[in-house]
Design a protein around this motif. Sequence first.
Motif, short mmCIF file in Angstrom:
data_model
loop_
_atom_site.label_atom_id
_atom_site.label_comp_id
_atom_site.label_asym_id
_atom_site.label_seq_id
_atom_site.Cartn_x
_atom_site.Cartn_y
_atom_site.Cartn_z
N GLY A 175 0.85 -1.20 0.00
CA GLY A 175 0.00 0.00 0.00
C GLY A 175 0.88 1.24 0.00
O GLY A 175 2.11 1.15 -0.13
N ALA A 176 0.24 2.38 0.18
CA ALA A 176 0.93 3.67 0.04
C ALA A 176 2.11 3.80 1.00
O ALA A 176 3.07 4.53 0.73
N GLY A 177 2.08 3.09 2.12
CA GLY A 177 3.19 3.17 3.08
C GLY A 177 4.50 2.69 2.52
O GLY A 177 5.58 3.09 2.95
N LEU A 178 4.43 1.83 1.47
CA LEU A 178 5.68 1.34 0.86
C LEU A 178 6.41 2.50 0.17
O LEU A 178 7.64 2.57 0.18
N SER A 179 5.63 3.43 -0.40
CA SER A 179 6.25 4.53 -1.16
C SER A 179 6.31 5.84 -0.38
O SER A 179 6.77 6.86 -0.90
N ALA A 180 5.84 5.80 0.88
CA ALA A 180 5.80 7.06 1.66
C ALA A 180 7.20 7.66 1.80
O ALA A 180 7.40 8.86 1.61
N GLU A 181 8.20 6.82 2.05
CA GLU A 181 9.56 7.36 2.28
C GLU A 181 10.24 7.76 0.97
O GLU A 181 11.33 8.31 0.97
N SER A 182 9.55 7.47 -0.15
CA SER A 182 10.06 7.98 -1.43
C SER A 182 9.46 9.35 -1.71
O SER A 182 9.66 9.92 -2.79
N GLY A 183 8.66 9.82 -0.76
CA GLY A 183 8.10 11.17 -0.89
C GLY A 183 6.74 11.21 -1.56
O GLY A 183 6.23 12.29 -1.88
N ASN A 234 5.09 13.91 -9.51
CA ASN A 234 5.72 13.52 -8.24
C ASN A 234 6.41 12.18 -8.39
O ASN A 234 7.53 11.96 -7.93
N CYS A 235 5.72 11.27 -9.06
CA CYS A 235 6.22 9.91 -9.19
C CYS A 235 7.51 9.92 -10.01
O CYS A 235 8.48 9.24 -9.68
N ARG A 236 7.55 10.73 -11.05
CA ARG A 236 8.76 10.79 -11.90
C ARG A 236 9.95 11.28 -11.09
O ARG A 236 11.08 10.85 -11.27
N GLN A 237 9.67 12.22 -10.14
CA GLN A 237 10.78 12.77 -9.34
C GLN A 237 11.20 11.84 -8.21
O GLN A 237 12.29 11.91 -7.68
N ALA A 238 10.31 10.94 -7.83
CA ALA A 238 10.59 10.06 -6.68
C ALA A 238 11.56 8.96 -7.08
O ALA A 238 11.71 8.63 -8.25
N GLN A 239 12.24 8.44 -6.07
CA GLN A 239 13.15 7.31 -6.30
C GLN A 239 12.68 6.12 -5.47
O GLN A 239 12.17 6.31 -4.36
N PRO A 240 12.90 4.90 -5.96
CA PRO A 240 12.60 3.72 -5.13
C PRO A 240 13.38 3.83 -3.81
O PRO A 240 14.51 4.32 -3.79
N ASN A 241 12.78 3.36 -2.72
CA ASN A 241 13.49 3.38 -1.43
C ASN A 241 13.95 1.95 -1.12
O ASN A 241 13.62 1.01 -1.87
N PRO A 242 14.70 1.74 -0.04
CA PRO A 242 15.24 0.40 0.25
C PRO A 242 14.18 -0.70 0.34
O PRO A 242 14.47 -1.87 0.07
N PRO A 282 9.39 1.87 9.97
CA PRO A 282 9.33 2.39 8.61
C PRO A 282 9.70 1.29 7.60
O PRO A 282 10.63 0.52 7.84
N ALA A 283 8.97 1.25 6.50
CA ALA A 283 9.17 0.18 5.50
C ALA A 283 10.63 0.11 5.05
O ALA A 283 11.18 -0.98 4.87
N SER A 284 11.28 1.28 4.93
CA SER A 284 12.66 1.27 4.41
C SER A 284 13.60 0.53 5.36
O SER A 284 14.69 0.12 4.98
N LYS A 285 13.17 0.34 6.62
CA LYS A 285 14.00 -0.39 7.59
C LYS A 285 13.52 -1.83 7.75
O LYS A 285 14.29 -2.79 7.60
N ILE A 286 12.20 -1.99 8.01
CA ILE A 286 11.73 -3.34 8.40
C ILE A 286 11.54 -4.27 7.20
O ILE A 286 11.61 -5.50 7.35
N VAL A 287 11.35 -3.72 6.00
CA VAL A 287 11.18 -4.63 4.84
C VAL A 287 12.53 -5.26 4.45
O VAL A 287 12.62 -6.49 4.35
N PRO A 288 13.60 -4.48 4.31
CA PRO A 288 14.89 -5.12 4.01
C PRO A 288 15.30 -6.13 5.09
O PRO A 288 15.82 -7.20 4.79
N LYS A 289 14.99 -5.81 6.35
CA LYS A 289 15.36 -6.73 7.45
C LYS A 289 14.61 -8.06 7.30
O LYS A 289 15.18 -9.15 7.40
N TRP A 290 13.30 -7.94 7.02
CA TRP A 290 12.49 -9.17 6.84
C TRP A 290 12.96 -9.95 5.62
O TRP A 290 13.13 -11.18 5.67
#
Length: 229
Positions: A9-17, A59-67, A215-223
Amino acid sequence: MGHIVILTGAGLSAESGLGTFRDKEGLWTRYDIDEVATPQGFARNPGLVHEFYNARRANCRQAQPNPAHIALADLQHFAADRVTLITQNVDDLLERAGASDVIHMHGHLTGALCAACEHRWTAPDTMSIADACPSCGQHSTRPDVVWFGEIPYHMDKIDTALATADLFVAIGTSGNVYPAAGFVQDASARGARTLELNLAHSAITPLFDETRLGPASKIVPKWVAEIQQ
Ligand code: APR
């Protein structure tokens, strides 16, 4: 590692802005859903709807994938046919992180659709009511996204995935919108273990076997690192 079905959901891309919908400052606190995310709103004022999606596309074009996007793409490369990625998001950050075959159940910002003949093509950076459909020529082009009151895409494919899931993981979703919010119950009823990864408890947290907060950028890579062992 059996078959893992992941719903994002949107929380996956929240840290990409890209922000979310229902958190404070979320999109639905600044825009009226009925005006910009329903077929009726589009019929009433297509120009406003194009403006809304043009801004999100920019916005999407300017955003970058996060971890988190990168970790999910890595997991898919590690165990290709045993990972199904379903997203409610309309951004292309998972694809830009290297994921493929992502199931966009709410459509995607990079797609355009003709409301008259259902022709689909790659959306230009900005869409307007002046655009004509490249196939039938009619001025009935719209973003290829699923609005409230419309049927989400690829539900048969999703149902098959849920029926064969050994593990169902929901990442960054508030569990407010069906049918996605019901997937955890579908998967669990058919024998899957269930895990929620979110910044905070959601409306469906009680339905999961396990919830991990952060935050997804931390707990997803860990999982992902954990299950690749
Ligand atoms: N890391 C992990 N989760 C996060 C983060 C983060 N950094 N930031 C926010 N979240 C979580 C919030 O806790 C919340 O549970 O993301 C979720 C965002 O919820 P919503 O804004 O409701 O987004 P989502 O669940 O994707 O909405 C579903 O509703 O409006 C429709 O079509 C739209 O696809 C969308 C659907």
